[in-house]
Design an enzyme around this catalytic site. Structure first.
Site, mmCIF file in Angstrom:
data_model
loop_
_atom_site.group_PDB
_atom_site.id
_atom_site.type_symbol
_atom_site.label_atom_id
_atom_site.label_comp_id
_atom_site.label_asym_id
_atom_site.label_seq_id
_atom_site.Cartn_x
_atom_site.Cartn_y
_atom_site.Cartn_z
ATOM 1 N N ASP A 193 23.776 90.903 -47.990
ATOM 2 C CA ASP A 193 22.333 90.950 -48.235
ATOM 3 C C ASP A 193 21.933 92.240 -48.944
ATOM 4 O OD1 ASP A 193 19.761 90.002 -48.168
ATOM 5 O OD2 ASP A 193 19.352 90.639 -46.117
ATOM 6 N N TRP B 176 18.339 96.072 -54.296
ATOM 7 C CA TRP B 176 19.185 96.976 -55.085
ATOM 8 C C TRP B 176 18.747 96.944 -56.549
ATOM 9 C CZ3 TRP B 176 22.672 96.693 -59.146
ATOM 10 C CH2 TRP B 176 23.616 97.726 -59.257
ATOM 11 N N HIS C 9 22.329 90.261 -58.097
ATOM 12 C CA HIS C 9 23.293 89.234 -57.684
ATOM 13 C C HIS C 9 24.611 89.369 -58.461
ATOM 14 C CE1 HIS C 9 20.354 87.506 -55.119
ATOM 15 N NE2 HIS C 9 19.586 87.025 -56.079
ATOM 16 N N SER D 223 22.198 80.345 -48.751
ATOM 17 C CA SER D 223 21.846 79.621 -47.521
ATOM 18 C C SER D 223 21.041 78.360 -47.836
ATOM 19 C CB SER D 223 21.044 80.533 -46.586
ATOM 20 O OG SER D 223 19.699 80.611 -47.009
ATOM 21 N N ASN E 16 17.756 79.327 -49.014
ATOM 22 C CA ASN E 16 17.583 80.056 -50.273
ATOM 23 C C ASN E 16 17.024 79.190 -51.411
ATOM 24 O OD1 ASN E 16 20.448 82.227 -49.666
ATOM 25 N ND2 ASN E 16 18.278 82.676 -49.377
#
Ligand code: IPE
Ligand code: IPE
Ligand code: MG
Length: 247
Positions: A25, A30, A42, A70, A73
């Protein structure tokens, strides 16, 4: 736990985790911190996977399971979801050879029905191409949700009951996991979540009943093999009692 990135990597501990599961995660944050789009995070996050896979043999880790996407998501923007699906396709095509050369056996867990045909073909081909490998068992959770997995397992179990293949009175704790996506894997010993969130977000609900957890602040694209070693070493010092009292 606090990590010291400058500390030397500890040696593989005796009694270290055999199966580590990671909730990767923090990619979005970031990227945002760098003024870049979330997909940049990603892509940077995907690059970290190989280093951690390659750190497994030294650490004594035989099974590594990573949460990539997930069942929840899909609620993200169409741009992010499409970008992630394209990243998975590219990642599989690009990494097949190096994963195989390193002796990695790749498996996918999650519901493949909602994934596009091109991606599921790449997933099936990668599983087949690495099926003979035994050095590291890498399981990628893609369109995975713990509740969804238990629901799908229950559906199959109920069908076996309905067809007379399974006696409902014989259903116990050993029966249900045989219907889970993870039926060939041992339960995780250690679950790591990066990015400072202390929740499990529907990951391996059944399987992690007795796992140890580490919630660390590092954002996934910054996670290193040194941190991985440190967390695995710390696990070696834990006292897992499984409900019993040590005499
Ligand atoms: C994890 O990073 C990757 C996926 C869920 C696909 P996030 O995208 O959740 O990153 P944050 O939590 O928004 O920083
Ligand atoms: C969990 O992260 C899923 C993956 C890492 C693939 P999320 O970012 O989706 O979880 P929440 O929304 O913070 O619970
Ligand atoms: Mg997140």
């Amino acid at each position: 736990m606090k990590l010291n990135p400058k500390a030397p990597a500890p040696q593989a501990p005796i009694g270290g985790p055999r199966h580590v599961a990671i909730i990767m995660d923090g990619n979005g944050r970031w990227a945002t911190q760098r003024g870049r789009p979330r997909l940049f995070g990603h892509h940077s996050g995907a690059k970290r996977v190989r280093e951690i896979v390659e750190a497994c043999p030294d650490t004594g880790v035989e099974y590594l399971t990573i949460f990539a996407f997930s069942t929840e998501n899909w609620k993200r923007t169409q741009v992010e979801v499409a970008g992630l699906m394209s990243l998975f396709r590219r990642y599989i095509s690009k990494e097949t050879r190096s994963l195989s050369e390193f002796g990695v056996r790749v498996r996918f867990i999650g519901d493949r029905v909602r994934l596009d045909d091109k991606l599921t073909k790449l997933m099936n081909d990668l599983e087949a191409a690495t099926a003979h490998n035994t050095r590291v068992h890498l399981t990628i959770a893609l369109n995975y949700g713990g509740r969804d997995e238990v629901a799908r397992a229950t559906q199959r179990l109920a069908m076996d009951v309905a067809s007379g293949q399974l006696d409902p009175l014989k259903v116990d704790e050993e029966t249900l996991p045989r219907y889970l996506d993870t039926y060939v894997l041992p339960d995780p010993d250690l679950v790591i979540r990066t990015s400072g969130e202390a929740r499990i977000s529907n990951f391996l609900l059944w399987q992690s009943a007795y796992a140890e957890y580490e919630f660390i602040d590092t954002l996934w694209p910054d996670f290193t093999k040194e941190e991985f070693h440190t967390l695995c070493a710390a696990y070696g010092g834990r006292d897992r009692r499984f409900g019993a009292v040590k005499t």
